[in-house]
Each structure stands twice: as structure tokens, then as C-alpha cells.
Design an enzyme around this catalytic site. Structure first.
Site, mmCIF file in Angstrom:
data_model
loop_
_atom_site.group_PDB
_atom_site.id
_atom_site.type_symbol
_atom_site.label_atom_id
_atom_site.label_comp_id
_atom_site.label_asym_id
_atom_site.label_seq_id
_atom_site.Cartn_x
_atom_site.Cartn_y
_atom_site.Cartn_z
ATOM 1 C CG PHE A 17 -1.530 1.218 1.650
ATOM 2 C CD1 PHE A 17 -2.190 2.046 0.740
ATOM 3 C CD2 PHE A 17 -1.431 1.639 2.974
ATOM 4 C CE1 PHE A 17 -2.739 3.258 1.151
ATOM 5 C CE2 PHE A 17 -1.980 2.836 3.389
ATOM 6 C CZ PHE A 17 -2.631 3.647 2.475
ATOM 7 C CE LYS A 95 13.244 -17.034 10.868
ATOM 8 N NZ LYS A 95 13.053 -18.272 10.090
ATOM 9 C CB THR A 96 9.874 -9.326 7.639
ATOM 10 O OG1 THR A 96 9.538 -10.512 6.927
ATOM 11 C CG2 THR A 96 9.777 -8.138 6.702
ATOM 12 C CG ASN A 103 19.924 -9.102 5.163
ATOM 13 O OD1 ASN A 103 21.050 -9.434 5.549
ATOM 14 N ND2 ASN A 103 18.922 -9.954 5.086
ATOM 15 C CE LYS A 109 29.417 -2.424 7.110
ATOM 16 N NZ LYS A 109 29.887 -3.381 8.103
ATOM 17 N NE ARG A 110 27.607 -4.375 -1.022
ATOM 18 C CZ ARG A 110 27.301 -3.949 -2.255
ATOM 19 N NH1 ARG A 110 28.220 -3.391 -3.018
ATOM 20 N NH2 ARG A 110 26.065 -4.089 -2.712
ATOM 21 C CE1 TYR A 149 4.141 -4.074 11.652
ATOM 22 C CE2 TYR A 149 3.302 -2.779 13.486
ATOM 23 C CZ TYR A 149 3.658 -2.885 12.145
ATOM 24 O OH TYR A 149 3.525 -1.782 11.324
ATOM 25 C CE LYS A 153 7.559 -2.302 11.072
ATOM 26 N NZ LYS A 153 8.054 -1.814 9.790
#
Ligand code: NAD
Ligand code: UDP
Ligand code: UDP
Length: 316
Positions: A17, A95-96, A103, A109-110, A149, A153
Site C-alpha cells: 500500500f 524475521k522481516t 540486511n 553501509k557497503r 510486530y 520494529k
């Protein structure tokens, strides 16, 4: 736009959304957009109108796995937002937000990209301070049904600040309050799609509890403008974005009935566990930092959203 000003922007959760509206806003501003989504709650249908744009790319990918791409900016929005969806698979939800944030921060950072993490008013839990200011630490039940959740967060905010402090990553955190508008799904499960769908199909509106709990609803174009502006600041602490106009859920149900001219009745259902009793953003920080405030009032926003849902119902 001059090629030198054109940025390569990654939007995770871009088929959802808010993400789909953000992709559109970025393309309108002349940027190249890479949308990453695993279509858990989002859909390609939200992006049909931009798929042919040569400055838009869509990648099916789950942010819990590493992602190696070259971009200048990252909006990390990937995460189901509706309580019924984020509670459906609480492990994947956690996990998300946790692995997804790590990640995307590793990527930022990279490649030395600016990054904005989508956080939520849920970090305040069932608040004891009202309205909620960013310096309030919140009142969250870590082991309740909403914990997967809320706490994930909260962790995402902590790890964002850690990458900022330890690695100098140019980070931003937005705490989004209830936002509504076109492209919410009919079966999204949040209060607005539920009430509008029920009103349009002559079913009773399902008010949870006695409806005295409050929320403050922000129209999507206002919210997207706020997060777009926030990414380009040098401010690293959390910023609330939302519309301070607060309403009880019972009153909200009546507004939707009046606006839609529906003959539906109200039916009262049990209040879900840990449902916050009040919620209203203090947006002083956003006003001062971004020169931002919501422009679309609830009546106008609901009217526009209702038109969209009418079409969705007609199309089946
Ligand atoms: P949404 O469910 O419509 O969109 C979320 C998107 O993330 C979907 O397209 C979904 O497929 C994608 N996604 C989920 N898990 C993923 C994964 N592991 N990898 C890749 N993609 C994944 O919800 P929304 O309302 O657009 O919310 C977007 C963001 O804003 C979320 O981070 C949410 O927590 C935050 N937020 C939204 C609100 C609101 O009122 N809309 C309020 C507070 C916070
Ligand atoms: N990562 C990624 N894309 C990148 C760089 C890193 O997905 O371009 C992931 C990487 O897999 C790692 C995480 O981000 O798990 C954190 O990266 P960081 O470099 O901070 O940690 P490290 O690799 O040292 O564990
Ligand atoms: N709610 C309701 N009926 C519904 C869906 C939700 O009364 O069909 C209530 C819910 O209990 C909460 C408020 O509306 O008090 C907002 O719920 P939503 O799921 O939209 O988001 P939340 O702010 O709780 O994350």
C-alpha cells in the site's frame, strides 16, 4: 531531470500500500526506482501503471535474505502492517523486521546509501502518554500477540541507531501512524478497509470492543510526502508522521456509514488483545524539521478512498 541529479532508489515493500505510492512519488521526482518485494501482502496490481516505465524495476526478493545491488538511497518498508497479517506468521514477521533491517543496513553501509527505516506508532504500545511524542519510550507487551510486530520494529530502531553510531551510516527513522487510502486491499483486515467493504456490501460494521478506543488517520499522499522529505534531511532520530485529528472507532464507523449512505448496522465484537486505547501523534518535530503537516482532512480522504473501494467491489 539531469542525469547527475537522478538517484537510484531502492524501495523494499514497494508493491504494498504505502510502498507503491512511494515508488510513484519517486518516479515523479525523476528518480530511478528499484522495487523489491516478496508479494506477501503486496501485489503487482499496485504497480501495473509504472511497470512499463524504463526508470522502474521490480525484483521478487525476500529481505530476510542478503541483497547485493548498487543504489544511492534505501526506503526499508517491507513488513506486513495489518494485525491479522502480521499475526498470521509471527516468526516471519519478526524475521522481516529484524533480518530485513540488518540486511538493508549492511547494504547501506557497503554502498554508502542514505537509508530510511519504516517504524510505527506501535513502538508506543498502549500509550500512557497522550498525544505521543518521540521522546516517549512506550508501553509495549513484548510477549503478547502484537509483540512480533511491535518488538521487531523497536529492534529495527535500535539497530538503525547502532549502524549510525558505529559505522556512520546516514540513517532515518519514521514512526508512521495509521495511514489509509487507495490500494489498501479489501481483505486487508485493518479497520478502514473492513468498515468500507462492509458498508458497501450491506454487512454490519464490526466494531471491536465498545468502540471507545481512538486512532488518528492520515491520508496516504500526506504520509508519502513526509517520508520523502525525511530521507533527505541530516536528522537521525525518530520522527512521527501522521494526522493528529483523533476519532473514536465508533465515531469513525458512523462517519463511514454517513459518507457511503449505507444502511448497514453496527455489530460489536471482542476487543483484540493489547489493542491500544488511544493514539494520536504529536507532530511538532515533523513540522519544524520538514515544514510538513497533513493537508487532506479525513472527510476528503475518506471520500477519495470510498470511490476507489467502490470500483474494487464492482470489479469483484
Ligand atoms: P502492506 O502490507 O501493504 O505492505 C508491505 C509490503 O511489504 C508488501 O508489499 C509485502 O509483500 C512486503 N513484504 C512483507 N514481507 C516482506 C519480505 N520479507 N521481503 C520483501 N517484501 C516483504 O503494508 P503498508 O501499510 O504499506 O506498510 C508499509 C510499511 O509501513 C510497513 O513497514 C509497516 O510496518 C509500516 N507502517 C504502516 C502503517 C500504516 O498505517 N499503513 C502504520 C505504521 C507503520
Ligand atoms: N548485506 C547485504 N547486502 C550488502 C551488504 C551486506 O544484504 O550489500 C547483508 C550481509 O549479508 C550481512 C548484513 O547485511 O548479513 C549486515 O552486513 P554487515 O556488513 O554490517 O555485517 P557482516 O557482513 O560483517 O556480518
Ligand atoms: N477495529 C475494529 N473493527 C475492525 C478492525 C479494527 O473495530 O473490523 C479496531 C481495532 O480494534 C483498533 C482500531 O480499529 O482499535 C484500528 O485497528 P487496525 O487493525 O486498523 O490498526 P491498529 O491501529 O490497531 O494497528
Amino acid at each position: 531531470m539531469k542525469p547527475s541529479l537522478r538517484q537510484r532508489v531502492l524501495v523494499t515493500g514497494g508493491a504494498g500500500f504505502l510502498g507503491s505510492h512511494l515508488c510513484e512519488r519517486l518516479l515523479d521526482a525523476g528518480h530511478d526506482v528499484l522495487c523489491v518485494d516478496n508479494f506477501y501482502t503486496g501485489s503487482k496490481d499496485n504497480l501495473l501503471h509504472v511497470l512499463a516505465n524504463p526508470h522502474f524495476e521490480l525484483l521478487r526478493h525476500d529481505v530476510t535474505f542478503p541483497l547485493y545491488v548498487e543504489v544511492d538511497e534505501i526506503f526499508n518498508l517491507a513488513c506486513p502492517a495489518s494485525p491479522i497479517h502480521y499475526q498470521f506468521d509471527p516468526v516471519q514477521t519478526t524475521k522481516t523486521s529484524v533480518h530485513g533491517a540488518i540486511n538493508m543496513l549492511g547494504l547501506a553501509k557497503r554502498v554508502k546509501a542514505r537509508i530510511l527505516q519504516a517504524s510505527t506508532s506501535e513502538v508506543y504500545g498502549d500509550p500512557e502518554v497522550h498525544p505521543q511524542r518521540e521522546d516517549y519510550w512506550g508501553h509495549v507487551n513484548p510477549i503478547g500477540l502484537r509483540g512480533c510486530y511491535d518488538e521487531a520494529k523497536r529492534f529495527s530502531e535500535a539497530i538503525v541507531m547502532a549502524y549510525h553510531r558505529a559505522h556512520g551510516v546516514n540513517t532515518h527513522i519514521v514512526r508512521i501512524f495509521n495511514t489509509y487510502g487507495q490500494r489498501m486491499r479489501l481483505n486487508d483486515g485493518r479497520v478502514l478497509p473492513n468498515f468500507i467493504y462492509q458498508a458497501l456490501t450491506d454487512q454490519p460494521l464490526t466494531v471491536y470492543g465498545n468502540g471507545s478506543q481512538t486512532r488518528s488517520f492520515c491520508y496516504v499522499s500526506d504520509l508519502v510526502e513526509g517520508i520523502f522529505r525525511l530521507l533527505f534531511t541530516e536528522f537521525h532520530e525518530p520522527v512521527n508522521l501522521g494526522n493528529p485529528s483523533e476519532v473514536s472507532i465508533l465515531e469513525f464507523a458512523r462517519e463511514i456509514l454517513a459518507l457511503s449512505g449505507s444502511n448497514s448496522t453496527l455489530v460489536f465484537k471482542p476487543l483484540p488483545q493489547d489493542d491500544p486505547k488511544v493514539r494520536q501523534p504529536d507532530i511538532t518535530r515533523a513540522r519544524q524539521l520538514l515544514g510538513w503537516e497533513p493537508k487532506v482532512d479525513r472527510h476528503d480522504g475518506l471520500r477519495r478512498t470510498l470511490e476507489y473501494f467502490k470500483q474494487q467491489v464492482q470489479n469483484g
